[in-house]
Design a protein around this motif. Structure first.
Motif, PDB file in Angstrom:
ATOM      1  N   ALA A 150      38.823  38.554  39.584  1.00 41.32           N
ATOM      2  CA  ALA A 150      38.391  37.542  38.612  1.00 41.32           C
ATOM      3  C   ALA A 150      38.475  38.067  37.186  1.00 41.32           C
ATOM      4  N   SER A 151      38.387  39.382  37.024  1.00 43.92           N
ATOM      5  CA  SER A 151      38.469  39.975  35.686  1.00 43.92           C
ATOM      6  C   SER A 151      39.917  40.249  35.265  1.00 43.92           C
ATOM      7  N   ILE A 152      40.847  40.006  36.177  1.00 45.60           N
ATOM      8  CA  ILE A 152      42.250  40.319  35.920  1.00 45.60           C
ATOM      9  C   ILE A 152      43.090  39.065  35.741  1.00 45.60           C
ATOM     10  N   LEU A 153      42.815  38.041  36.546  1.00 45.21           N
ATOM     11  CA  LEU A 153      43.665  36.851  36.556  1.00 45.21           C
ATOM     12  C   LEU A 153      43.399  35.938  35.369  1.00 45.21           C
ATOM     13  N   LYS A 154      44.438  35.198  35.006  1.00 45.69           N
ATOM     14  CA  LYS A 154      44.328  34.190  33.944  1.00 45.69           C
ATOM     15  C   LYS A 154      44.972  32.897  34.443  1.00 45.69           C
ATOM     16  N   PRO A 155      44.721  31.779  33.790  1.00 44.07           N
ATOM     17  CA  PRO A 155      45.302  30.506  34.240  1.00 44.07           C
ATOM     18  C   PRO A 155      46.818  30.599  34.385  1.00 44.07           C
ATOM     19  N   GLY A 156      47.311  30.066  35.506  1.00 39.24           N
ATOM     20  CA  GLY A 156      48.747  30.081  35.753  1.00 39.24           C
ATOM     21  C   GLY A 156      49.219  31.250  36.596  1.00 39.24           C
ATOM     22  N   ASP A 157      48.410  32.310  36.695  1.00 35.29           N
ATOM     23  CA  ASP A 157      48.752  33.398  37.611  1.00 35.29           C
ATOM     24  C   ASP A 157      48.744  32.874  39.040  1.00 35.29           C
ATOM     25  N   GLU A 158      49.468  33.552  39.921  1.00 32.73           N
ATOM     26  CA  GLU A 158      49.608  33.051  41.292  1.00 32.73           C
ATOM     27  C   GLU A 158      49.132  34.066  42.327  1.00 32.73           C
ATOM     28  N   ILE A 159      48.506  33.527  43.373  1.00 32.79           N
ATOM     29  CA  ILE A 159      48.059  34.297  44.536  1.00 32.79           C
ATOM     30  C   ILE A 159      48.804  33.753  45.742  1.00 32.79           C
ATOM     31  N   LEU A 160      49.397  34.634  46.543  1.00 35.15           N
ATOM     32  CA  LEU A 160      50.095  34.198  47.750  1.00 35.15           C
ATOM     33  C   LEU A 160      49.258  34.546  48.981  1.00 35.15           C
ATOM     34  N   VAL A 197      46.677  29.923  40.633  1.00 30.05           N
ATOM     35  CA  VAL A 197      47.248  28.952  41.572  1.00 30.05           C
ATOM     36  C   VAL A 197      47.476  29.633  42.921  1.00 30.05           C
ATOM     37  N   LEU A 198      47.045  28.969  44.003  1.00 35.27           N
ATOM     38  CA  LEU A 198      47.233  29.492  45.351  1.00 35.27           C
ATOM     39  C   LEU A 198      48.534  28.950  45.929  1.00 35.27           C
ATOM     40  N   LYS A 199      49.410  29.852  46.363  1.00 35.35           N
ATOM     41  CA  LYS A 199      50.673  29.481  46.996  1.00 35.35           C
ATOM     42  C   LYS A 199      50.638  29.939  48.452  1.00 35.35           C
ATOM     43  N   VAL A 200      51.268  29.174  49.346  1.00 38.18           N
ATOM     44  CA  VAL A 200      51.146  29.422  50.781  1.00 38.18           C
ATOM     45  C   VAL A 200      52.507  29.726  51.400  1.00 38.18           C
ATOM     46  N   ILE A 201      52.578  30.835  52.132  1.00 34.73           N
ATOM     47  CA  ILE A 201      53.796  31.235  52.844  1.00 34.73           C
ATOM     48  C   ILE A 201      53.835  30.465  54.164  1.00 34.73           C
ATOM     49  N   LYS A 206      54.827  35.815  38.164  1.00 36.40           N
ATOM     50  CA  LYS A 206      53.491  35.203  38.115  1.00 36.40           C
ATOM     51  C   LYS A 206      52.594  35.669  39.260  1.00 36.40           C
ATOM     52  N   THR A 207      53.209  36.205  40.323  1.00 35.09           N
ATOM     53  CA  THR A 207      52.446  36.631  41.496  1.00 35.09           C
ATOM     54  C   THR A 207      51.646  37.885  41.162  1.00 35.09           C
ATOM     55  N   LYS A 208      50.333  37.804  41.291  1.00 40.27           N
ATOM     56  CA  LYS A 208      49.472  38.949  40.966  1.00 40.27           C
ATOM     57  C   LYS A 208      48.930  39.648  42.204  1.00 40.27           C
ATOM     58  N   ILE A 209      48.737  38.897  43.287  1.00 35.97           N
ATOM     59  CA  ILE A 209      48.301  39.525  44.528  1.00 35.97           C
ATOM     60  C   ILE A 209      48.799  38.705  45.714  1.00 35.97           C
ATOM     61  N   VAL A 210      49.239  39.415  46.732  1.00 33.00           N
ATOM     62  CA  VAL A 210      49.632  38.820  48.012  1.00 33.00           C
ATOM     63  C   VAL A 210      48.608  39.277  49.041  1.00 33.00           C
ATOM     64  N   THR A 211      48.083  38.346  49.837  1.00 32.23           N
ATOM     65  CA  THR A 211      47.084  38.707  50.830  1.00 32.23           C
ATOM     66  C   THR A 211      47.464  38.078  52.163  1.00 32.23           C
ATOM     67  N   VAL A 212      47.631  38.917  53.172  1.00 28.63           N
ATOM     68  CA  VAL A 212      48.179  38.469  54.452  1.00 28.63           C
ATOM     69  C   VAL A 212      47.586  39.302  55.574  1.00 28.63           C
ATOM     70  N   VAL A 219      57.930  42.796  42.425  1.00 31.25           N
ATOM     71  CA  VAL A 219      57.639  41.878  41.314  1.00 31.25           C
ATOM     72  C   VAL A 219      56.330  42.248  40.620  1.00 31.25           C
ATOM     73  N   GLY A 220      55.777  43.404  40.964  1.00 36.31           N
ATOM     74  CA  GLY A 220      54.582  43.891  40.294  1.00 36.31           C
ATOM     75  C   GLY A 220      53.263  43.376  40.849  1.00 36.31           C
ATOM     76  N   ALA A 221      53.292  42.783  42.049  1.00 34.56           N
ATOM     77  CA  ALA A 221      52.071  42.229  42.647  1.00 34.56           C
ATOM     78  C   ALA A 221      51.368  43.264  43.503  1.00 34.56           C
ATOM     79  N   ALA A 222      50.048  43.165  43.555  1.00 30.76           N
ATOM     80  CA  ALA A 222      49.246  43.973  44.483  1.00 30.76           C
ATOM     81  C   ALA A 222      49.237  43.292  45.845  1.00 30.76           C
ATOM     82  N   VAL A 223      48.882  44.051  46.887  1.00 29.96           N
ATOM     83  CA  VAL A 223      48.856  43.495  48.242  1.00 29.96           C
ATOM     84  C   VAL A 223      47.583  43.927  48.963  1.00 29.96           C
ATOM     85  N   LEU A 224      46.895  42.930  49.544  1.00 29.18           N
ATOM     86  CA  LEU A 224      45.766  43.184  50.433  1.00 29.18           C
ATOM     87  C   LEU A 224      46.166  42.786  51.849  1.00 29.18           C
TER      88      LEU A 224
END
Length: 404
Positions: A105-115, A138-142, A162-168, A191-196
């Motif tokens: 929450a302290s990292i993301l800004k409007p328009g950033d994407e979470i997969l 914005v939440l995007k779904v695989i 825009k992808t900041k974190i992928v969680t799967v 693309v510079g995204a973190a992964v959980l």
């Protein structure tokens, strides 16, 4: 080869009866049973060294602290983390995921994407939805295909700067599908995204190597791997854990407190506010020792045989459909019979002493994809047998006749 009868003797509950019938426990995806060594270790803590940790100079406190930190090191080695302070004790996978989501929450800004993927448990969907509401991300779904596998080409097209974190999840709790997480992590990092990675369903079946996977976070629960409920681990790369703010404030996670300013403790204590589940943390180490003694190679071989046998036997039943037919699967069979509600099947086989799970398994989007209300899920562990599977198949056949 495992001596299954010897293994089964380690688990007291497996000799119990349910509804007058010998217990057949096929709900391991919800929680595993506990070996006697784990049960004894829990009692031993409270009988011999019960004390609060990290704060006391007295002997019991030091003994409890040592046992707790030894367990942390065991978990570090088990998942091959680089440092023990990258291993945080949590109350379970849900706690770990929420800790990371809160930090972002302290990292993301409007328009950033979470997969997230279509295969996720609700605990790996809802925290990210809450985060999007809070930050404007914005939440995007695989998506998945009919076999229950993630469509990797679609995943690649969703990834962007825009992808900041992928969680799967590593393994789907509802279908047993094993996801290609190492490949997915590499693509996200490009693309510079973190992964959980949600490893709740993976850790009973395999030893995750977090350095080999190169994931940024890996969360799992103790109770699914023969350990106590209310225990879990969040692994996080040191650089990420230093970057995220504390999840909770309180004792233990501080270095110095004044009314003007508080400074936080170093890792891992920065994220471990308050008195933890000390007994649970220690005994989780005992559970890991037990599983490693059994051997994950042996576990995987036994569970592969069970999966193959269950799949073959269940498909003998006319009108039965298995959901999740991926090439790479853990020992989970999720199925329905045409025209019969899964709850009704589950209720009848329970009368015969057989524990299966029915419903959407906290994975409602999967059920929506297949246009079904839920499934009957039989999830196997290394202490289960082919004979138990045969008994389940006969019970399902009997239920089908009664309900048709």
């Amino acid at each position: 080869m495992l001596d299954i009868q010897k293994i089964r003797a380690d688990f007291p509950i497996l000799s119990e009866k349910v509804n007058g019938k010998p217990l057949i426990y096929f709900d391991n995806g919800a929680t595993s049973q506990k070996p006697q060594v784990v049960i004894d270790a829990e009692a031993k803590y409270y009988q011999e060294i019960n004390a609060n940790i990290h704060r006391g100079v007295h002997t019991l406190s030091q003994l409890a602290t040592d046992a707790y930190e030894i367990s942390r090191v065991k978990l570090q080695h088990h998942i091959n983390a680089k440092f023990s302070h990258e291993v945080l004790f949590t109350s379970g996978t849900t706690h770990g995921i929420n800790l990371v989501a809160n930090g972002f929450a302290s990292i993301l800004k409007p328009g950033d994407e979470i997969l997230v993927s279509s295969l996720e448990h609700h605990s790996n969907i809802v925290p990210w939805q809450m985060l999007c509401e809070k930050t404007g991300a914005v939440l995007k779904v695989i998506p998945i295909n009919e076999e229950g596998e993630l469509i990797i080409s679609e995943y690649e097209s969703l990834l962007s700067e825009k992808t900041k974190i992928v969680t799967v999840n590593h393994i789907s709790n509802a279908l047993g599908v094993i996801n290609p997480v190492k490949e997915m992590i590499a693509k996200a990092h490009a693309v510079g995204a973190a992964v959980l990675i949600d490893g709740a369903q993976a850790v009973p079946h395999l030893k995750p190597d977090v350095q080999d996977l190169d994931c940024d976070f890996y969360a799992f629960s103790g109770h699914k791997m023969c350990g106590p409920t209310g225990t879990g681990i969040l692994y996080g790369k040191e650089e990420w854990l230093n970057k995220l703010p504390p999840y909770q404030g309180g004792g233990e996670m501080i270095k110095e407190v004044t009314f003007e300013k508080t400074t936080y403790a170093d890792l891992p204590h920065k994220f471990e506010a308050g008195t933890p589940n000390i007994a649970g943390g220690i005994v989780l180490g005992t559970a890991v020792d037990y599983l490693n003694e059994v051997g994950f190679g042996n576990i995987q071989l036994q569970e592969k045989k069970l999966l193959e046998h269950a799949t073959k036997r269940l498909l003998e039943i006319e009108g039965l459909r298995i959901y999740g037919n991926a090439k790479n699967k853990a020992s989970v069979v999720s199925f329905n019979i045409d025209g019969i509600h899964p709850y009704d099947i589950g209720s009848i086989v329970d009368k015969l002493g057989i524990a299966v799970r029915t419903g959407h398994h906290c994975a409602q989007p999967i059920m929506n994809f297949f246009c079904i209300p839920g499934t009957i899920r039989a999830s196997f562990s290394f202490y289960n047998t082919k004979e138990e599977i045969d008994a389940m198949v006969e019970a399902v056949k009997k239920a089908k006749i009664m309900l048709s």
